[in-house]
Design a protein around this motif. Structure first.
Motif, PDB file in Angstrom:
ATOM      1  N   PRO A 178      52.563 -34.637 -14.292  1.00  0.00           N
ATOM      2  CA  PRO A 178      53.457 -34.527 -15.683  1.00  0.00           C
ATOM      3  C   PRO A 178      52.064 -33.774 -16.803  1.00  0.00           C
ATOM      4  O   PRO A 178      51.016 -35.449 -17.058  1.00  0.00           O
ATOM      5  CB  PRO A 178      54.270 -35.302 -15.925  1.00  0.00           C
ATOM      6  N   LEU A 179      51.855 -33.071 -18.079  1.00  0.00           N
ATOM      7  CA  LEU A 179      50.962 -33.274 -18.428  1.00  0.00           C
ATOM      8  C   LEU A 179      51.666 -33.242 -20.234  1.00  0.00           C
ATOM      9  O   LEU A 179      52.835 -32.999 -20.647  1.00  0.00           O
ATOM     10  CB  LEU A 179      50.632 -31.621 -18.990  1.00  0.00           C
ATOM     11  N   LEU A 180      50.433 -35.173 -19.943  1.00  0.00           N
ATOM     12  CA  LEU A 180      51.356 -35.462 -22.188  1.00  0.00           C
ATOM     13  C   LEU A 180      50.699 -35.977 -22.893  1.00  0.00           C
ATOM     14  O   LEU A 180      49.158 -35.957 -22.582  1.00  0.00           O
ATOM     15  CB  LEU A 180      52.150 -36.895 -21.587  1.00  0.00           C
ATOM     16  N   VAL A 181      51.354 -35.174 -23.927  1.00  0.00           N
ATOM     17  CA  VAL A 181      50.211 -35.753 -25.382  1.00  0.00           C
ATOM     18  C   VAL A 181      51.371 -36.301 -25.951  1.00  0.00           C
ATOM     19  O   VAL A 181      51.376 -35.809 -26.571  1.00  0.00           O
ATOM     20  CB  VAL A 181      50.473 -34.362 -25.977  1.00  0.00           C
ATOM     21  N   ASP A 182      50.378 -37.814 -26.432  1.00  0.00           N
ATOM     22  CA  ASP A 182      51.512 -38.943 -26.962  1.00  0.00           C
ATOM     23  C   ASP A 182      52.185 -39.227 -25.902  1.00  0.00           C
ATOM     24  O   ASP A 182      53.630 -38.966 -27.195  1.00  0.00           O
ATOM     25  CB  ASP A 182      51.794 -38.638 -28.662  1.00  0.00           C
ATOM     26  N   SER A 183      52.693 -38.420 -25.831  1.00  0.00           N
ATOM     27  CA  SER A 183      54.154 -39.220 -24.075  1.00  0.00           C
ATOM     28  C   SER A 183      54.938 -37.891 -24.511  1.00  0.00           C
ATOM     29  O   SER A 183      56.239 -37.993 -24.037  1.00  0.00           O
ATOM     30  CB  SER A 183      54.481 -40.419 -24.861  1.00  0.00           C
ATOM     31  N   LYS A 184      54.783 -36.985 -24.773  1.00  0.00           N
ATOM     32  CA  LYS A 184      55.384 -35.473 -25.721  1.00  0.00           C
ATOM     33  C   LYS A 184      55.258 -34.804 -23.884  1.00  0.00           C
ATOM     34  O   LYS A 184      54.128 -34.256 -24.538  1.00  0.00           O
ATOM     35  CB  LYS A 184      55.332 -35.185 -26.620  1.00  0.00           C
ATOM     36  N   LEU A 185      56.087 -33.954 -23.478  1.00  0.00           N
ATOM     37  CA  LEU A 185      55.766 -33.752 -21.910  1.00  0.00           C
ATOM     38  C   LEU A 185      55.402 -32.126 -22.439  1.00  0.00           C
ATOM     39  O   LEU A 185      55.922 -31.423 -23.686  1.00  0.00           O
ATOM     40  CB  LEU A 185      57.312 -33.004 -21.455  1.00  0.00           C
ATOM     41  N   VAL A 186      54.243 -31.340 -21.919  1.00  0.00           N
ATOM     42  CA  VAL A 186      53.730 -30.437 -22.776  1.00  0.00           C
ATOM     43  C   VAL A 186      53.917 -29.101 -21.173  1.00  0.00           C
ATOM     44  O   VAL A 186      53.302 -28.355 -21.247  1.00  0.00           O
ATOM     45  CB  VAL A 186      52.365 -29.993 -24.040  1.00  0.00           C
ATOM     46  N   GLY A 187      54.172 -30.032 -20.069  1.00  0.00           N
ATOM     47  CA  GLY A 187      53.575 -28.991 -18.919  1.00  0.00           C
ATOM     48  C   GLY A 187      53.399 -30.180 -18.002  1.00  0.00           C
ATOM     49  O   GLY A 187      53.759 -31.103 -17.610  1.00  0.00           O
ATOM     50  N   VAL A 188      53.060 -28.937 -16.713  1.00  0.00           N
ATOM     51  CA  VAL A 188      52.776 -30.117 -15.048  1.00  0.00           C
ATOM     52  C   VAL A 188      52.041 -29.124 -14.871  1.00  0.00           C
ATOM     53  O   VAL A 188      51.554 -28.037 -14.197  1.00  0.00           O
ATOM     54  CB  VAL A 188      54.496 -30.084 -14.646  1.00  0.00           C
TER      55      VAL A 188
END
Length: 985
Positions: free
Chosen positions: A287-297
């Motif tokens: 999972p592509l996470l920024v600050d635990s927020k999903l932005v992609g895979v």
């Protein structure tokens, strides 16, 4: 020899670019050291499915073209063939005989070239088999005579592969991070960014294909943005995937990576047939996470198993890609990117085109030892040496002219002036117009890796020193210097335990600071350290290392005051021991107050064991040398005192050395061995058998000749003598032979005298007796008409006496023939039952008593053995006549015969008077006759002696058991089908 080869292998691996590059020489080195004829190396394929051929080596005289051809074209699955077995079990496998092994596909080719036994051994990295080395020999070998050699060689190769893999992972990691970093700062659009990242994954991580999805604005679907490798299109069935749908959607919903190296058994992989056709083995999705927020895979498929290094790299790439997505989406992504950069474990430093620092993250603050505010606006050269700073300016110019990434390893100077090894990646920062507006530096602390490399190098150096050194005096000073300089100690000492094991005495001191430490070095040299006293004495008593961070303040140690004066503070000691037996102590001292170093302690523990093994090995070698010298002296004394004449001849048959007996025999009346040295042997003994001596020297064939007639040189004497000669080749590079001569003239003369005596018995005694017996027989014939009873009684007594004399002479002649080996036995199938029955009838006919019962018992139908019928008849006649002679009227004599395995046992048992223990001891001697209970006094005393000679010539045994007043049993054991004369040829 193996220690030298071990160092050679280590050196070869250190110079090799790859395992395939090192394989030929590695195989040659191991084969020549351990005595193998063929060596082959196999390596596990990148996809982990088969073992593939790497290289082969064989000895020059051995032509293995077909075996080599099939090996080069072969590969092995798990468990198949000898390499596959080792791959499956992770353990060495031994084939004593390749022709009997059912799991050896190359049997026919191996048999054609005489490769009888084989052995294979795994090469492992962290418990996983990555390669297999395989060896074959034409000779029979034992598994344990090469286990230690292959274990050490496999360990070195495994360490090399592990190090190469680690270096490769690190290079790949830096390369892909650099590619991703370049994409992050250079890509104009989100798709350009992600396509570059996907392509970097395929290129650097050898993925079959890689894809990246971004989360749409609604937050419930993933949109395919980039695809590289096997599939490059971004449309189709996977262009849009709902969160929670398929494996990619599940990764997004769970926000957890999904990793597998077994695609066929992964329940999340839907189309397994497609994966099988494409040869896909592994899958990784992040999972592509920024600050635990999903932005992609981000996801990839690979045709090989993913290593831990690849997984680690993917985790870092996922972080960077997530940052790039966030930065490209909106301004908020810029802040999140900054947050990610700050939380990144790698140090990130940005600078403008003038190399002035504009920003650094927290990892960079920790790495450099400076707070961000203190470095911002300062030149980046502040962290580098002058040489590295100049190189940085050159790299910046290259980055300005279009270069993208520069990666190298260097050292940075921290705030406390200490140097730290780092892996540094430089990348240009582009503005909106594509112009270089600065540089980004990514730095990672590699000091531990460098330290590990230093430790490994030190271990190699110490191992090489111990392998090359001939004595403790040669090895220890070099070891002290290697350790001292490697860990930056200022003084080191080597203390050995005395014979009583009560004190430590200094044997060597190494000093890195000259005169300033000379007083402490002198005190250490001349002081003895009692058991348990001071830091070194405690190491001796407790067999444990000790680290004193401030040794100069340790008042319990007798040298603390002198150490304080010399400015020495930290101290460390190590036992040189095997088990609990301390042989010596290593100690080191430093000017700084240093805390315990685990890496050093671990390395020094193994060094202590190596030194202890070296000391014990050298002590054993010294004892062995003393023993060899003692044995040589004893052997020389034995040779000098030997009654035989012994000389060593070189390959040209020149006398090089001799014993005193040789000199006494052949040097004349006053022995002088020096006069015979360096002489051609035929100058001394011209009658020697020249062809035998030449054959012994040239063809290495020993010889032995008995009763050889040889005349010494004319200047010594002209009379011929007889000798027993023997010669055997010398098994050294010098060649030559040993000649031994023993004079047997007296023995030959004695044998001649015995032959003359036998001739006398035959011609001068036996012939007249035969004539006399015939005359007496004629006189006793009724036709002569002699009626005087007294005269007839006298003639009868005279005839019996002559017959007894003739029997004695015949027995003597037969005994002589057996002892001289002149009696030739004629072996043929003999029915013992028939032979016993025939002999029974003859004994009954000639027996003087008809009141003794004689019977035979043979349970077996087949009583046939290989024997000489005439001689076995003689044995039976002697045993039966003796039994009848010593058995009273009314008694019984029985013969038993039966098979037992490969033997036939024949027993003659009587109920006679028995034989006393004293008489039994001499029963089979010449002229031995029993006396107890004997009814008649006739006999020569040679019957049992001759019977034993006959039985032993049949490779059998004859024994007697008897009890006085009860009876006697003679037991004969004979092999059934053996022909002793053929066996002796």
């Amino acid at each position: 020899m193996w220690q030298s080869s071990q160092y050679g292998i280590a050196q070869l691996l250190s110079d090799a670019n790859s395992l395939a590059d090192a394989a030929p020489k590695l195989l040659q080195m191991i084969c020549q050291t351990a005595g193998w004829d063929v060596g082959i190396m196999w390596e596990v394929n990148p996809n982990g499915a088969r073992l593939s051929f790497v290289d082969l080596w064989h000895t020059e005289p051995l032509l293995v073209s077909k075996f080599e051809m099939i090996s080069r074209s072969s590969s092995f699955e798990l468990g198949t063939g000898l390499p596959g077995r080792v791959w499956k079990t992770g353990k060495g496998a031994w084939i004593p005989d390749t022709s009997l092994d059912t799991n050896f596909p190359r049997f026919a080719q191996a048999e054609e070239y005489g490769l009888r036994c084989g052995f294979a051994y795994p090469i492992q990295i962290q418990g996983a088999v990555v390669a297999v080395i395989e060896f074959f020999s034409r000779q029979e070998r034992q598994a344990d005579d090469c286990m230690a050699i292959l274990d050490a060689a496999a360990s070195l190769i495994g360490q090399y592969l592990e190090r190469r893999e680690a270096e490769m992972r690190l290079r790949e990691f830096h390369a892909i991070i650099a590619s991703v970093g370049g994409a992050l700062v250079q890509a104009a659009t989100i798709r350009d960014l992600l396509q570059s990242c996907a392509q970097a994954i395929v290129t650097h991580l050898d993925a079959a294909f890689a894809r990246i999805w971004t989360l749409d604005e609604a937050g419930d679907s993933l949109v395919l943005q980039a695809s590289a490798g096997l599939y490059t299109h971004i449309d189709g069935g996977h262009q849009r995937i709902r969160v929670g749908q398929y494996k990619v959607g599940l990764i997004a919903s769970e926000q957890k990576p999904h990793l597998t190296n077994d695609v066929q058994n992964d329940p999340r992989v839907g189309d397994k047939e497609w994966a099988r056709k494409e040869g896909l083995v592994a899958f990784a999705g992040y999972p592509l996470l920024v600050d635990s927020k999903l932005v992609g895979v981000m996801a990839l498929f690979a045709r090989h198993s993913l290593t831990q290094g690849t997984i680690d790299a993917l985790g870092s790439i996922a972080d960077h890609v997530a940052l790039g997505i966030a930065r490209k989406f909106n301004e908020e992504a810029q802040r999140r990117l900054a947050s990610i950069v700050e939380s990144c474990q790698d140090a990130i430093i940005s600078a403008d085109v003038d190399c002035m620092i504009t920003h650094l993250n927290h990892a960079a603050e920790r790495l450099c030892g400076y707070p961000a505010a203190e470095l911002t606006g300062k030149p980046i050269s502040l962290l580098l040496s002058r040489q590295d700073a100049d190189e940085l300016l050159e790299d910046l110019e290259k980055l300005k002219s279009g270069a993208h990434v520069k990666h190298y390893e260097t050292s940075i100077k921290r705030k406390d002036d200490t140097l730290l090894d780092v892996s540094l990646t430089l990348s240009s920062i582009k503005d909106s117009l594509g112009n270089t507006s600065g540089i980004a530096a990514f730095a990672r602390d590699i000091s531990q890796r460098k330290r590990n490399e230093t430790l490994l190098s030190m271990q190699y150096t110490i191992t090489r020193i111990l392998a090359e050194s001939t004595s403790l005096d040669d090895a220890v000073p070099k070891v002290l210097e290697t350790i001292g300089k490697g860990f930056q100690w200022r003084l080191g000492a080597f203390l050995v335990v005395d014979e009583l094991k009560e004190h430590l005495c200094c044997k060597f001191v190494w000093n890195d600071r000259g005169a300033k430490l000379s007083e402490f070095a002198s005190v250490t040299t001349y002081m003895t350290f009692p058991y348990g006293v001071g830091i070194s004495g405690r190491t001796h008593s407790e067999c444990h290392c000790f680290w004193d961070a401030n040794f100069s303040a340790n008042e319990s140690d007798p040298r603390s005051g002198i150490a304080c004066k010399a400015g020495l503070h930290a101290a460390v000691t190590f036992p040189v021991a095997l088990g609990r037996g301390v042989l010596a102590v290593l100690e080191f001292f430093s000017e700084s107050i240093a805390q315990p170093d685990k890496d050093m302690l671990d390395m020094m523990s193994s060094t202590g064991v190596l030194l202890a093994q070296f000391m014990e090995r050298k002590a054993a070698e010294e004892k062995a040398q003393i023993a060899v010298q003692s044995e040589q002296r004893i052997a020389q004394d034995v040779i000098n005192l030997a009654p035989a004449a012994i000389a060593r001849l070189d390959k040209n048959l020149v006398i090089k050395s001799m014993n005193s007996q040789f000199a006494e025999y052949f040097a004349g009346q006053s022995p002088n061995s020096n006069r015979l040295l360096e002489k051609f042997v035929f100058q001394v003994l011209s009658d020697l058998p020249a062809e035998k001596l030449i054959e012994t020297v040239e063809k290495k064939v020993p010889f032995c000749m008995n009763n050889y007639r040889m005349k010494l040189t004319e200047e010594q004497q002209t009379k011929c003598r007889f000798w027993d000669l023997a010669g055997w080749p010398v098994g050294t590079d010098e060649g030559g032979m040993i000649l031994m001569a023993t004079e047997v003239t007296d023995r030959v003369n004695l044998a001649q005298q015995r032959d003359d005596f036998v001739a006398t018995l035959t011609h001068d005694l036996k012939s007249p007796l035969i004539g006399a017996i015939r005359i007496l027989s004629f006189l006793l014939d009724e036709k002569t008409g002699i009626q005087d009873e007294n005269f007839l009684t006298l003639l009868t007594s005279l005839a019996q006496s002559n017959q007894h004399m003739l029997d004695l002479i015949s027995d003597l002649l037969e005994v002589y023939r057996y002892e001289a080996g002149q009696e030739q036995l004629q072996f043929s199938p003999v029915d013992l039952k028939a032979l016993v029955e025939e002999q029974t009838r003859q004994v009954l006919a000639t027996s003087m008593s008809s009141l003794v019962q004689l019977k035979s018992v043979f349970p077996q139908d087949d009583n046939t053995i290989m024997a000489d019928a005439k001689s076995m008849q003689r044995v039976l006649a002697n045993l039966l006549s003796n039994a009848m002679k010593f058995t009273d009227d009314g008694g019984e004599v029985a013969v038993f015969g039966d098979r037992f395995g490969d033997e036939y046992i024949l027993e003659v048992k009587d109920t006679g008077s028995g034989i006393s223990e004293k008489e039994r001891k001499q029963l089979f001697a010449r002229f031995s006759q029993g006396s107890s209970g004997r009814k008649h006094q006739s006999g020569t005393g040679l019957g049992l002696y001759l019977s034993r000679q006959i039985v032993e010539r049949h490779c059998g045994t004859i024994t007697c058991e008897s009890e006085v007043g009860v009876g006697t049993v003679f037991r004969v054991r004979l092999p059934i089908w053996q022909n002793p004369q053929q066996e002796s040829l």
